[in-house]
Design an enzyme around this catalytic site. Structure first.
Site, PDB file in Angstrom:
ATOM      1  N   THR A 229     -10.330  77.756  -9.564  1.00  0.00           N
ATOM      2  CA  THR A 229     -11.475  77.679 -10.466  1.00  0.00           C
ATOM      3  C   THR A 229     -11.043  78.042 -11.889  1.00  0.00           C
ATOM      4  O   THR A 229     -11.538  77.479 -12.862  1.00  0.00           O
ATOM      5  CB  THR A 229     -12.607  78.587  -9.966  1.00  0.00           C
ATOM      6  OG1 THR A 229     -13.010  78.106  -8.680  1.00  0.00           O
ATOM      7  CG2 THR A 229     -13.807  78.563 -10.900  1.00  0.00           C
TER       8      THR A 229
ATOM      9  N   VAL B   6     -11.587  84.880  -7.440  1.00  0.00           N
ATOM     10  CA  VAL B   6     -12.449  85.738  -6.613  1.00  0.00           C
ATOM     11  C   VAL B   6     -12.052  85.783  -5.138  1.00  0.00           C
ATOM     12  O   VAL B   6     -12.512  86.650  -4.405  1.00  0.00           O
ATOM     13  CB  VAL B   6     -13.933  85.302  -6.693  1.00  0.00           C
ATOM     14  CG1 VAL B   6     -14.420  85.385  -8.119  1.00  0.00           C
ATOM     15  CG2 VAL B   6     -14.143  83.911  -6.136  1.00  0.00           C
TER      16      VAL B   6
ATOM     17  N   SER C 245      -5.862  82.592  -5.976  1.00  0.00           N
ATOM     18  CA  SER C 245      -7.191  82.566  -6.598  1.00  0.00           C
ATOM     19  C   SER C 245      -7.133  81.872  -7.957  1.00  0.00           C
ATOM     20  O   SER C 245      -7.737  82.311  -8.924  1.00  0.00           O
ATOM     21  CB  SER C 245      -7.754  83.994  -6.742  1.00  0.00           C
ATOM     22  OG  SER C 245      -7.889  84.585  -5.479  1.00  0.00           O
TER      23      SER C 245
ATOM     24  N   GLY D 262     -12.288  76.862  -0.842  1.00  0.00           N
ATOM     25  CA  GLY D 262     -13.293  77.911  -1.010  1.00  0.00           C
ATOM     26  C   GLY D 262     -14.453  77.505  -1.889  1.00  0.00           C
ATOM     27  O   GLY D 262     -15.129  78.351  -2.455  1.00  0.00           O
ATOM     28  N   GLY D 263     -14.681  76.205  -2.021  1.00  0.00           N
ATOM     29  CA  GLY D 263     -15.818  75.762  -2.831  1.00  0.00           C
ATOM     30  C   GLY D 263     -15.423  75.237  -4.187  1.00  0.00           C
ATOM     31  O   GLY D 263     -16.262  75.100  -5.072  1.00  0.00           O
TER      32      GLY D 263
ATOM     33  N   GLU E 191      -9.385  86.452  -3.249  1.00  0.00           N
ATOM     34  CA  GLU E 191      -8.442  87.351  -2.573  1.00  0.00           C
ATOM     35  C   GLU E 191      -8.836  88.819  -2.632  1.00  0.00           C
ATOM     36  O   GLU E 191      -8.648  89.560  -1.668  1.00  0.00           O
ATOM     37  CB  GLU E 191      -7.039  87.134  -3.163  1.00  0.00           C
ATOM     38  CG  GLU E 191      -6.500  85.773  -2.763  1.00  0.00           C
ATOM     39  CD  GLU E 191      -5.187  85.421  -3.427  1.00  0.00           C
ATOM     40  OE1 GLU E 191      -5.202  85.173  -4.650  1.00  0.00           O
ATOM     41  OE2 GLU E 191      -4.157  85.401  -2.743  1.00  0.00           O
TER      42      GLU E 191
ATOM     43  N   ALA F  77     -14.507  82.638 -16.025  1.00  0.00           N
ATOM     44  CA  ALA F  77     -14.207  82.826 -14.598  1.00  0.00           C
ATOM     45  C   ALA F  77     -12.933  83.631 -14.372  1.00  0.00           C
ATOM     46  O   ALA F  77     -11.959  83.515 -15.110  1.00  0.00           O
ATOM     47  CB  ALA F  77     -14.083  81.466 -13.914  1.00  0.00           C
TER      48      ALA F  77
END
Lengths: 761, 288
Positions: A534, A720, A531, A491-492, A722, A717
């Protein structure tokens, strides 16, 4: 980005990289086709593997005769359950879901019984795909078919066909005297819900149903696997966790974890569905027998019939409230299909069902029920969208009965910092109220609607997790850096890892190259799920970069011959005390890196940690639809999704996560479903009749990022990925109800179902 | 292993000869054939690619009408201004098939000869009263579009026959057509119901000729004469449209399957016939 109220926000003024939108490091490879996905890997001399699968939903395997297939020229290996150890029952924790290794092994290759159409019974490796396919056809399996059951309530019935004679319901006392398809009861209770319901001024009592849906990743499962004569194994595959693949392969095959090296491929979508193994152990077993590398790639039909999906469900919600709309009681029962083996997300669904609300008395019961359908796999916030569909639909009905605004009723009952969550912990640094503020103040909320149009609101919650991660930062001699982690990027995360390292090091982000390392090249890292990446892997990256800076300061002190305590790091350079002549001392990263050979050698650092303190996420969505009263067709006109993301490292990626979650949720609400025939065979095992939304089915989804930072992460952070799939099922359904005036409590809201409901009135 | 032979003859005679051996399948765009082969549903020994035969790709105007080569893709038809002007319904039906990429390959003849009751171009062609030109070892024959398909997956074509071209008749001054389909998505799907309507109006705007065809409501595409008759002599007022919808629904003999119930298909046939007729009427009225 929204300027919603924040608290505990770290000083953002100094941040140079975090919160910007650089070009993604994986972008060029993906748009030019250079990215190497699971099916792109080739090894010299490799064979092609194919799987023989059960045509029956439930049957006893009487015999498997592979003689004709073995006699076919070009066939190099055939394996059945006899080629794998018969494992004892053993729970194994992986990310946010536990697996029973025995069940996992029996899902990879059926033993004694087949439990769903598509269940593997044998696998073949041959010198070509056509020979492998011919060999699969020549394998003769004799079945004694058994009655099957797929509907969750039918599976719970006392006289239901029994999938597992050893399955006794957990979580009830006394332990049942006889086995059943009910694997487990999850129970969360506070206070006396029956008394609270009896005393409530208003009660909503409704039943909701949903169907099994697939994660729908574009890339089918694929791998190449090789076992050498000395037992050393290599696997190249697309998954959400190379370490997960390593462990599961070792356990299923009964070999040492350290004898397997797994290299992650680029991944074409996972959404939770690639948190387990299907092909890799088969390919290794075929390689062990043939002595050659074996490549296996699923067809789309195999993906649908034998991987994923998430549960279909039957749910019952009773809400009690005061006339002012304060919810006093919540009684929620969730019955979830697990597929062939225990492990539906009924537990997570039970924990999330009323997590957004402060309710004094509640009872949430989740039933995990085995059925003759593919074993469910994690799907983006597993279980939460299903439970939220029921609870958020019921809240909407309550608001309507009381004439309350849908945001107002959620604000009245919503959780805030210091409240004890229904699932246990006490909330801290949450941004639920801020997301409600964000949708309420959004122009969408007050925009006029036309005929046959309606607006729905729904909210959602997901825990987000931390966990075990490793990251390494290596400086190159020109002062650039490589960031290696053990987290596959679904997801990045590569972009956010590079950005966090660049921020700490004081480098432009383009000089930090992120990679996903193989299991032999980086410390253990849990799979990408929950999630967590990150947050947890990002924490490891930040700490590794900080260690590199400590080392750079030490090198500078060495060069200047000053105590290291007198050296600071500012804007990508070491600053020392003034030299004897009063001149400034400054050595930038490029200079220090270039001199590293003379000051002690290469500069790098690796950090392994178990990150704690992930911040839970909340989202609040608004959906507008138009319903064609004659055809029952629903058009999603406008969609706004606000979410507390803590701090957006790369806002474009975060917005993409929100939009992607909404897109999947809209598909789930409107058209996606597993359709089985009377024999329990899936009728729509392809993207033609399993209808995920196409681009033209969706409006531009407005992602509103609310930032209430998580103080446990260096940059604030929160997970994000889900949260955004949790509210859409209910947001769409509530909008359809508003447009039509008809309640529809059975997903998907496909055109024939809506038309029929409208005709009934 | 069975071998697969591929030939691409450059003449009609060559194609007939290549088909005559048996076990052959005709290839135009391949968007149905290749998918069926990969799924194991068909196992041809030979593929006969028709696209090199002169005239198989392209549109020409002849005697006031249009002749469309059977292998002409949707993308090509979508760029033919004169065809779009005369037969907007036929072109919009062809252009609903698949994606942009599929449009570049999938042919109008393939859509017919694949013999799906849900083929999007077929109701539009039937309503247009298009004629199919078929060639084979026994020579050349012409037959109306609705006579080509006999059942799902079955046509009247002999093993050595293939569809050469589709002929659309000359168009009156105030005439037009329209095609609508119901799918649960906005694109990339198979019609749950399809409805094609072609109309001719007199100078006063009264319907003088009307043809209505329905897809996916019977084993083959239906030409519903009673539905067309309901419009003749009217200006498509509500009563005429109600009669049209009733006639359309009465003609339906659908199945219930994963794409829709029989009840739903029947009702939607009426809805779509009505809506398509209104569009065709508006288009014809705008002609002078």
């Amino acid at each position: 980005m929204s300027d919603a109220p924040t608290k505990n926000r770290p000083d953002t003024a100094a941040l140079k990289v975090i919160g910007t939108r650089p070009v993604r490091p994986d972008g060029v490879d993906k748009v030019t086709g250079r990215a190497a996905y699971g099916a792109d890997f080739r090894a010299p001399g490799m064979l092609t593997g194919r799987v023989k699968r059960s045509p029956h939903a439930h049957a006893r395997i009487v015999s498997i005769d592979t003689r004709k297939a073995r006699a076919l020229a070009g066939v190099k290996a055939i394996v059945t359950a006899a080629d794998f150890p018969d494992l004892a029952s053993q729970e194994y924790e992986a990310g946010e879901s536990a697996s029973n290794l025995r069940d996992l092994a029996m899902n990879v290759m059926a033993r004694n019984k087949v439990l769903y159409q598509g269940h593997p019974v044998a696998a073949v490796a041959a010198v070509s795909a056509s020979i492998a396919e011919a060999a699969v056809a020549l394998i003769e399996v004799t079945y004694e078919t058994l009655p099957h059951v797929i509907d969750v309530e039918a599976a719970m019935a006392p006289d239901a066909p029994l999938l597992h004679s050893h399955l006794f319901t957990e979580g009830v006392s006394p332990r049942p005297a006889s086995p059943s398809n009910i694997a487990k009861r999850h129970l969360f209770v506070r206070g006396d819900v029956d008394a609270a319901l009896a005393a409530a001024e208003v009660v909503i009592d409704r039943r909701y149903t949903t169907q099994a849906v697939h994660q729908g990743y574009i890339e089918p499962h694929a791998c190449v696997a090789e076992m050498a004569a000395d037992g050393q194994c290599q696997v190249w595959s697309s998954s959400q966790g190379q370490f997960m693949v390593r462990t599961y392969c070792a356990k299923v095959l009964g070999i040492e974890i350290s004898d397997i090296r797994v290299t992650p491929a680029e991944i074409g979508g996972g959404f939770g569905g690639k948190t387990t193994v299907y092909l890799e152990p088969l390919a290794l077993a075929l390689s062990r027998q043939s002595g050659a590398p074996v490549k296996m790639v699923m067809t789309r039909e195999e993906v649908f019939t034998a991987t994923g999906p998430t549960s279909g469900s039957v749910m019952h919600v009773r809400l009690g409230a005061t006339r002012e709309g304060r919810i006093t009681a919540a009684d929620v029962e969730l019955k979830f299909q697990a597929g062939a083996f225990p492990g539906s997300p009924a537990g997570a669904a039970s924990m999330t069902a009323i997590a957004c609300y402060d309710v004094a008395d509640f009872r949430v019961v989740g039933w995990d029920v085995v059925t003759n359908s593919p074993k469910v796999a994690a799907y983006r916030a597993p279980g939460a969208p299903i439970a939220a569909f029921a609870v958020e639909s019921a809240i909407e009905e309550l608001a309507q009965q009381l004439g309350l605004d849908p945001i107002a009723i959620r604000r009245l009952n919503g959780v805030r910092d210091g409240m004890k969550a229904a699932y246990g912990p006490t909330f801290e640094n949450i941004g639920f109220m801020e997301t409600l503020d964000a949708i309420e103040s959004h122009p969408h909320y007050k925009a006029p609607l036309g005929p046959n149009q309606g607006r729905g609101v729904a909210v959602g919650f997901w825990f987000n997790i931390g966990g075990e991660s490793s990251a390494a930062v290596h400086l190159s001699e020109d002062g650039g850096a490589v960031v290696a982690t053990g987290s596959p990027d679904i997801g990045g995360s590569r972009a956010s890892m590079a950005m966090m390292a660049a921020e700490v090091l004081g480098l432009p982000v383009e000089r930090v190259r992120p990679i996903v390392a193989d299991t032999a090249s980086i410390g253990f890292t849990g799979l990408t799920g929950g999630s967590r990446t990150t947050f947890a892997t990002g924490m490891a990256v930040v700490q590794a970069a900080e260690k590199v800076i400590e080392e750079l300061k030490r090198r500078a002190a060495l060069i200047w011959d000053v105590p290291v305590e007198t050296v600071t790091w500012e804007a990508g350079a070491a600053i020392g005390p003034l030299d004897p002549k009063g001149g400034a001392r400054r050595l930038d990263l490029d200079t220090l890196a270039a001199q590293s050979g003379r000051t002690g050698g290469p500069i790098s650092a690796e950090v392994s940690l178990n990150a704690q303190g992930a911040g839970p996420g909340f989202g609040a969505h608004i959906c507008d639809v138009e319903v064609d009263p004659e055809t029952g067709q629903v058009t999603v006109l406008r969609y706004t999704a606000a979410q507390d993301v803590g701090r957006a490292i790369h806002p474009s990626y975060v917005e993409g996560q929100v939009q992607g979650g909404v897109a999947q949720g809209v598909g789930w609400a409107l058209n996606e479903e597993y359709v089985f025939d009377v024999d329990g065979r899936m009728e729509n095992a392809g993207f033609l009749d399993y209808r995920v939304p196409v681009a033209s089915d969706l409006p531009m989804i407005d992602a509103v990022l609310v930032e209430v930072p998580n103080p446990r992460h260096p940059f604030g952070a929160k997970g994000v990925g889900e949260v955004p799939i949790v509210p859409p099922l209910a947001a769409v359904a509530n909008a359809v109800r508003a447009a039509t005036g008809v309640r529809l409590d059975d997903l998907p809201l496909s055109p024939p179902k809506i038309r029929a409901a409208l005709q009934k009135g | 292993m069975a071998d697969l032979d591929y030939v691409a003859p450059a003449s009609v005679a060559g194609a007939i000869e290549a088909l005559a051996g048996g076990g052959a399948k005709v290839l135009a765009g391949g968007t149905d054939l290749l998918v069926q082969m990969r799924a194991g549903r068909v196992k041809p020994q030979r593929i006969v690619d028709l696209k090199r035969i002169p005239g198989l790709i392209g549109v020409r105007q002849e005697n006031g009408g249009f002749v469309i080569g059977a292998s002409t893709s949707g993308a090509e038809l979508g760029e033919h201004a004169a065809l779009i002007h005369a037969w907007p319904g036929v072109v919009e039906a062809v252009q609903l098939i698949g994606s942009t990429q599929v449009q570049g390959r999938a042919s109008i003849g393939g859509n017919l000869c694949n013999a799906s009751p849900a083929a999007d171009s077929v109701p539009a062609l039937v309503a247009a009263r298009a004629i199919c030109v078929v060639v084979g070892g026994q020579g050349r024959r012409e037959l109306p579009v609705e006579a080509v398909v006999t059942a799902p997956g079955a046509t009247v074509l002999a093993p050595d026959e293939f569809l050469l071209e589709i002929r659309l008749p000359p168009r009156a001054a105030r005439a037009s057509d329209a095609y609508l389909r119901q799918i649960p998505r906005t694109e990339m799907d198979i019609a749950v119901v399809g409805a094609g309507v072609s109309l001719t109006l007199d100078a006063a705007g009264v319907c003088s000729e009307a043809h209505v065809a329905l897809g996916a409501v019977a084993p083959t595409v239906l030409l519903v004469e009673a539905a067309g008759a309901a419009l003749i002599g009217t200006t498509l007022d509500d009563a005429a449209l109600d009669a049209l919808a009733q006639a359309a629904e009465a003609a339906c003999r659908p199945i219930s399957d994963k794409r829709g119930t029989a009840e739903y298909r029947t009702r939607i046939a009426g809805v779509l016939a009505r809506r398509a007729a209104a569009i065709a009427y508006r288009r014809a009225s705008e002609r002078t």
